[in-house]
Design a protein around this motif. Sequence first.
Motif, PDB file in Angstrom:
ATOM      1  N   GLY A  64     -10.654   0.330  -5.051  1.00 26.95           N
ATOM      2  CA  GLY A  64      -9.261  -0.039  -5.282  1.00 26.95           C
ATOM      3  C   GLY A  64      -9.062  -1.249  -6.149  1.00 26.95           C
TER       4      GLY A  64
ATOM      5  N   GLU B  64      -6.667   4.562   4.289  1.00 23.49           N
ATOM      6  CA  GLU B  64      -7.275   3.811   3.197  1.00 23.49           C
ATOM      7  C   GLU B  64      -6.678   4.151   1.841  1.00 23.49           C
ATOM      8  OE1 GLU B  64     -11.620   3.803   3.295  1.00 23.49           O
ATOM      9  OE2 GLU B  64     -11.538   4.562   5.344  1.00 23.49           O
TER      10      GLU B  64
ATOM     11  N   GLN C 206       0.817  -1.211   0.000  1.00 23.28           N
ATOM     12  CA  GLN C 206       0.000   0.000   0.000  1.00 23.28           C
ATOM     13  C   GLN C 206       0.853   1.264   0.000  1.00 23.28           C
ATOM     14  OE1 GLN C 206      -2.792   0.087   3.240  1.00 23.28           O
ATOM     15  NE2 GLN C 206      -3.605   2.094   2.706  1.00 23.28           N
TER      16      GLN C 206
ATOM     17  N   LEU D   5      -3.544   1.089  -4.388  1.00 23.38           N
ATOM     18  CA  LEU D   5      -4.773   0.367  -4.072  1.00 23.38           C
ATOM     19  C   LEU D   5      -5.047  -0.800  -5.000  1.00 23.38           C
ATOM     20  CD1 LEU D   5      -7.053   3.438  -3.300  1.00 23.38           C
ATOM     21  CD2 LEU D   5      -5.779   2.016  -1.694  1.00 23.38           C
TER      22      LEU D   5
ATOM     23  N   TYR E 177     -13.501  -2.666  -2.854  1.00 24.91           N
ATOM     24  CA  TYR E 177     -12.087  -2.677  -2.457  1.00 24.91           C
ATOM     25  C   TYR E 177     -11.270  -3.710  -3.235  1.00 24.91           C
ATOM     26  CZ  TYR E 177      -8.077  -3.731   0.583  1.00 24.91           C
ATOM     27  OH  TYR E 177      -6.823  -3.985   1.066  1.00 24.91           O
TER      28      TYR E 177
END
Length: 430
Positions: A143, A69, A35, A73, A241
């Motif tokens: 993502g 967050e 990430q 991603l 996600y």
Amino acid sequence: MGAGVQLEPVASGLIAPIQLEEPDDGSGRRLIAQQDGVVRVLDRDGKLQPEPFLDLRDRLLPLQQDFEERGLLGFALHPDFARNGRVFASYSAPLRAGAPQGWNHTRRVSEFTARPGDLSRIDPASERVLLEVDWPSRKHNGGGLAFGPDGNLYIGLGDGGASHGTGKDVTWDAFNVPAEALTWDRVAQDMHSPFGKILRIDVDHGFPGYAIPPDNPFASGASAAGRGMPEVWASGFRNPYRLAFDKAGGLYATATAETLWEAAYQVSAPGNYGWPLLEGTHCIDRLKPRQPPADCARKDAAGDPLRLPVVEYPNMQASHPDTNVGRKGLGTAITGARKYDGEKITALRGKLLVSDWSADFKQPSGQLFVADPAAAGEDGLWPLEQLLQSDSRIIGLSADREGEIYVLTNETMGPYGSTGKVWRLVPSSE
């Protein structure tokens, strides 16, 4: 450690690993996307190489050493990577010039290419930006990034999170959003907006941009273009996600909850997958989120039925004393959904593996569940059974070329430290 399975360590000392990819180039290596913007190389001997495969840290916005967050991603190899050296990344860049004032960052989906004759690493200077979407908040990023068996690139974009406030800070939590902010929820139902959608593009044509697959819902003709963005494949997602295809071509998308219900969808066709009209299979009252109504409309503005998930479970908020859903919470956030296509764990063949970030928000305690499509109920939901619980947070599931599953974990709440690990799911030795 679970019903017939356990986690076998593969790599450690990582920073929030979100994706593992195994190139079909004869190298025997596996690529681990973190990430923080770095893609690491795990060689055929199981050793992490010091030189990264790709380093995008200087292109990301500064990330918080806290619950975070944003970042890198999504990461995907082109299906013909062994010949063309092309890879794709979805990441959070600094807010670009000309973006709406006071917004948070710009989401970028880009192609990168290896230098000719050298697939060992990717040249960051080769970046070709395919999409840029200005993002109003730091939340609901989505993502997921994956190539389908049709050769098209699928891109998961969240609804922007602006119902929680725009800019640097989170103004309202999910159970305290004022009525005036709820207009932001509706972008997931606006077919002219990229927010809350799974996009589908053809990266092999239309250079220097991309082409629109002709069977996208709004692909061609004035009437189609007038009804929605041509890139849109599926709509009605709060936060897709992770995206993952199985060997049969089935696409699974995770849907992290806004309030109470975590879900996974089998996105078998274009359509409207519900948010914010539904959360999973459940009705919503955004101004009374802990007391959802029992009945509500289950069709979209066009009169088409909303598509429902194949898996759902209540998160920890269902256990709150003010919540009235009659269920106890099982976890905190869904982080992966992958069909098991491997051969080593006979009992899991054809079943869906589902990961949850942590059973407890503060204490790392990721969970892995299995769902059996053959046992689907009348509501179409596949029943869940817990396989194991980890002492780390599970932030993703990946698969190698043989269909074996990897579990990606991190002990911190974001892309910092070095507690990230990759595990392989294997039969239990007990």
